[in-house]
Motif scaffolding. Structure first.
Motif, PDB file in Angstrom:
ATOM      1  N   ASP A  72      52.993  71.295  56.531  1.00 24.00           N
ATOM      2  CA  ASP A  72      54.441  71.196  56.788  1.00 24.00           C
ATOM      3  C   ASP A  72      55.263  71.660  55.583  1.00 24.00           C
ATOM      4  O   ASP A  72      56.201  72.444  55.720  1.00 24.00           O
ATOM      5  N   ARG A 107      47.658  78.063  75.902  1.00 23.03           N
ATOM      6  CA  ARG A 107      48.870  77.530  75.245  1.00 23.03           C
ATOM      7  C   ARG A 107      49.230  78.343  74.002  1.00 23.03           C
ATOM      8  O   ARG A 107      50.384  78.379  73.590  1.00 23.03           O
ATOM      9  N   ARG A 123      48.580  74.359  63.022  1.00 23.71           N
ATOM     10  CA  ARG A 123      47.359  74.184  63.803  1.00 23.71           C
ATOM     11  C   ARG A 123      47.388  75.249  64.908  1.00 23.71           C
ATOM     12  O   ARG A 123      48.398  75.931  65.089  1.00 23.71           O
ATOM     13  N   VAL A 131      38.276  70.183  65.774  1.00 21.55           N
ATOM     14  CA  VAL A 131      38.336  68.774  66.218  1.00 21.55           C
ATOM     15  C   VAL A 131      37.503  68.566  67.485  1.00 21.55           C
ATOM     16  O   VAL A 131      36.808  67.560  67.648  1.00 21.55           O
ATOM     17  N   VAL A 132      37.528  69.561  68.360  1.00 19.97           N
ATOM     18  CA  VAL A 132      36.804  69.441  69.639  1.00 19.97           C
ATOM     19  C   VAL A 132      35.296  69.352  69.387  1.00 19.97           C
ATOM     20  O   VAL A 132      34.584  68.607  70.065  1.00 19.97           O
TER      21      VAL A 132
END
Ligand code: ATP
Ligand code: MG
Length: 287
Positions: A72, A107, A123, A131-132
């Protein structure tokens, strides 16, 4: 700055441990780095203005990192001089029910930058091999069972390489940053978020849980980076324990990448030049 040191080769034997998170290149002072960043921010704004005027290429900048690594803050500082009208930031959270009803690149495709624009992914689809994989979430992705094989990660790396090559061949240039912090630095930053009232809102107990998977994540990041860092869409591993160095290095890479594009303000035809001349005459004649 020698940015080549931080660019990873495709299928190289690169190890994340080769790049120390606390290194600061040839800079030993925050002040010098910040001065250079101010100049770089101006240069980026100039290049963005040409990119926008030319309206052919678009730039996709991907940030991946462990929690608290400074995605960020880097986006905020490095992009501070950009024109908000031609910049778009998209953050990828846990997929919604609608998103899970589609393939994992859907997406991302929906949020790609238009020609002339700079798109920033906070991300990205890389979560679908990170993460998956770490949390074994494939089953929640509604993929037909016959496609969930031991090869699925290799297949996804290929799909991602192909996707980025397709984008490249259509004018979208992709740059990928992994902000690399040490586990100790993360601990320091998490404690700060607990102790400093103005940072409490940033603290999430989920980050403490994710921290337990640190080694798993690093292993997967390393493999992902080696498998998907291509000439057209390179990964840069950014030492990020010192925020000021990470921000400077990111800005350097973006500038070098934009400068290597064939961008220029659109050329004006003879006829258009004549129109400009005539209009100028008219304006000057006004009383
Ligand atoms: P910050 O914590 O700095 O605000 P963040 O990027 O960590 O930013 P969060 O809302 O805390 O944002 O976390 C988003 C979470 O969504 C991350 O833990 C990420 O791993 C997760 N996520 C993103 N994409 C997927 C995906 N495809 N499948 C499952 N989880 C995902
Ligand atoms: Mg988070």
């Amino acid at each position: 700055m020698d940015i080549g040191k931080y660019e990873i080769g495709y299928k190289s034997d690169f190890k994340l441990s080769d790049i120390k998170p606390n290194q600061t290149g040839q800079f030993d002072s925050k002040e010098d780095a910040e001065k250079q960043l101010v100049k770089n921010v101006e240069r980026m704004a100039e290049l963005q203005s040409i990119l926008y005027a030319q309206d052919k290429y678009s730039l996709l900048i991907i940030f991946q990192a462990m929690d608290t690594a400074g995605k960020d803050g880097t986006i905020k500082h490095v992009m501070s001089g950009l024109n908000p009208q031609s910049t778009h930031v998209h953050s990828f959270k846990q997929p919604s029910a609608e998103e899970l009803d589609h393939d994992y690149l859907w997406r991302a495709s929906k949020n790609l930058p238009e020609r002339g624009m700079i798109g920033i992914f906070n991300r990205s689809y890389y979560e679908d091999v990170l993460v998956v994989r770490v949390h074994d979430l494939l089953k929640s992705q509604q993929i037909p069972e016959e496609f969930i094989t031991d090869n699925i990660w290799k297949e996804r790396y290929r799909q991602i390489r192909d996707f980025e090559q397709y984008l490249n061949e259509n004018g979208t240039i992709t740059i990928k940053f992994f902000l690399h912090i040490s586990k100790d630095e993360q601990k320091k930053r998490l404690l700060e978020r607990i102790d400093d009232k103005t940072k409490n809102w940033k603290f999430s107990a989920a980050d403490i849980k994710e921290r337990q998977y640190w080694e798993d994540y690093l292993r997967n990041y390393q493999e992902t980076i080696c498998e998907t860092s291509t000439k057209q869409a390179p990964w840069y591993v950014i030492p990020a324990d010192k925020k000021w160095f990470a921000r400077l290095l990111v800005s350097e890479v973006i500038i070098k990448s934009m400068e290597s594009l064939n961008i220029a303000y659109p050329a004006i035809s003879k006829e258009q030049k004549q129109v400009l001349k005539d209009c100028k005459q008219k304006l000057l004649k006004e009383k």
